[in-house]
Design a protein around this motif. Structure first.
Motif, mmCIF file in Angstrom:
data_model
loop_
_atom_site.group_PDB
_atom_site.id
_atom_site.type_symbol
_atom_site.label_atom_id
_atom_site.label_comp_id
_atom_site.label_asym_id
_atom_site.label_seq_id
_atom_site.Cartn_x
_atom_site.Cartn_y
_atom_site.Cartn_z
ATOM 1 N N ILE A 47 4.656 6.364 15.949
ATOM 2 C CA ILE A 47 5.706 5.424 15.566
ATOM 3 C C ILE A 47 6.919 6.264 15.171
ATOM 4 C CG2 ILE A 47 6.405 3.636 13.909
ATOM 5 C CD1 ILE A 47 4.196 2.693 15.800
ATOM 6 N N ILE A 48 8.073 5.904 15.697
ATOM 7 C CA ILE A 48 9.310 6.638 15.430
ATOM 8 C C ILE A 48 10.301 5.671 14.806
ATOM 9 C CG2 ILE A 48 11.180 7.990 16.437
ATOM 10 C CD1 ILE A 48 9.205 8.593 18.787
ATOM 11 N N LEU A 86 12.550 3.304 3.208
ATOM 12 C CA LEU A 86 11.209 3.818 2.971
ATOM 13 C C LEU A 86 10.191 2.686 2.936
ATOM 14 C CD1 LEU A 86 9.720 6.438 2.547
ATOM 15 C CD2 LEU A 86 10.180 6.261 0.115
ATOM 16 N N SER A 87 10.573 1.557 2.360
ATOM 17 C CA SER A 87 9.665 0.409 2.310
ATOM 18 C C SER A 87 9.320 -0.085 3.717
ATOM 19 C CB SER A 87 10.268 -0.718 1.476
ATOM 20 O OG SER A 87 11.520 -1.113 2.005
ATOM 21 N N GLU A 88 10.298 -0.044 4.644
ATOM 22 C CA GLU A 88 10.037 -0.442 6.033
ATOM 23 C C GLU A 88 9.063 0.527 6.696
ATOM 24 O OE1 GLU A 88 13.565 -1.398 8.451
ATOM 25 O OE2 GLU A 88 14.670 -1.323 6.558
ATOM 26 N N MET A 134 3.531 1.817 8.608
ATOM 27 C CA MET A 134 2.312 2.618 8.493
ATOM 28 C C MET A 134 1.113 1.727 8.200
ATOM 29 S SD MET A 134 3.388 6.032 6.424
ATOM 30 C CE MET A 134 5.063 6.599 6.531
ATOM 31 N N LYS A 135 1.299 0.790 7.297
ATOM 32 C CA LYS A 135 0.203 -0.113 6.942
ATOM 33 C C LYS A 135 -0.183 -0.979 8.139
ATOM 34 C CE LYS A 135 -1.219 -3.730 3.772
ATOM 35 N NZ LYS A 135 -0.853 -4.626 2.700
ATOM 36 N N LYS A 136 0.812 -1.579 8.786
ATOM 37 C CA LYS A 136 0.571 -2.470 9.921
ATOM 38 C C LYS A 136 -0.156 -1.744 11.054
ATOM 39 C CE LYS A 136 3.028 -5.072 13.461
ATOM 40 N NZ LYS A 136 4.328 -5.351 14.054
ATOM 41 N N ASN A 137 0.231 -0.501 11.321
ATOM 42 C CA ASN A 137 -0.341 0.255 12.436
ATOM 43 C C ASN A 137 -1.509 1.148 12.032
ATOM 44 O OD1 ASN A 137 1.489 -0.299 14.879
ATOM 45 N ND2 ASN A 137 2.924 0.031 13.194
#
Length: 129
Positions: A13-14, A21-23, A28-31
């Motif tokens: 993911i790039i 940072l929250s995005e 990271m959580k989603k993927n």
């Protein structure tokens, strides 16, 4: 001994510089990943890991800052054709948990210290047999 190209995490993911940072944390959580690469003008600018986010939270830095404020700089890259021993040396020297993998100067994946150590241990066990 294996090459980095055999164990890297492909299709990372790039996110662009300026991403909150929250995005990045939500991506990271989603993927279900532990790091994202950061790009600026289509070029690798750095890498942000879960450890970086945890450190910023521990230091009470707000999560609405941009990823480039906490990312590791681009010297944390390794060529996919290098040996795992090269990655081990880089992890030890940089004290990082994630390194961006490049091939012909283009970002192609991420390698985690955990993956290298697991592969290294597995190879050692196979050699004993």
């Amino acid at each position: 001994m294996s090459k980095i190209s055999h164990i890297l995490l492909k299709n990372p993911i790039i996110v662009p510089t300026g991403t909150k940072l929250s995005e990045a944390a939500q991506l990271m959580k989603k993927n279900k990943i532990a790091s994202v690469l950061v790009s600026k003008n289509g070029r690798l600018a750095g890498i942000v890991s879960v450890e970086d986010i945890m450190q910023s939270v521990a230091e009470k830095i707000k999560l609405d800052i941009s990823v480039e404020e906490i990312m590791h700089s681009p010297e944390l890259t390794i060529d996919s054709d290098k040996w795992l021993t090269d990655a081990i040396a880089m992890f030890e020297h940089c004290k990082a948990a994630h390194i961006a993998v490049v091939e012909h100067g283009e970002k192609i994946g991420i390698i985690r210290a955990e993956d290298v150590l697991h592969t290294y241990r597995f190879n050692k066990q196979e050699e004993k047999r």
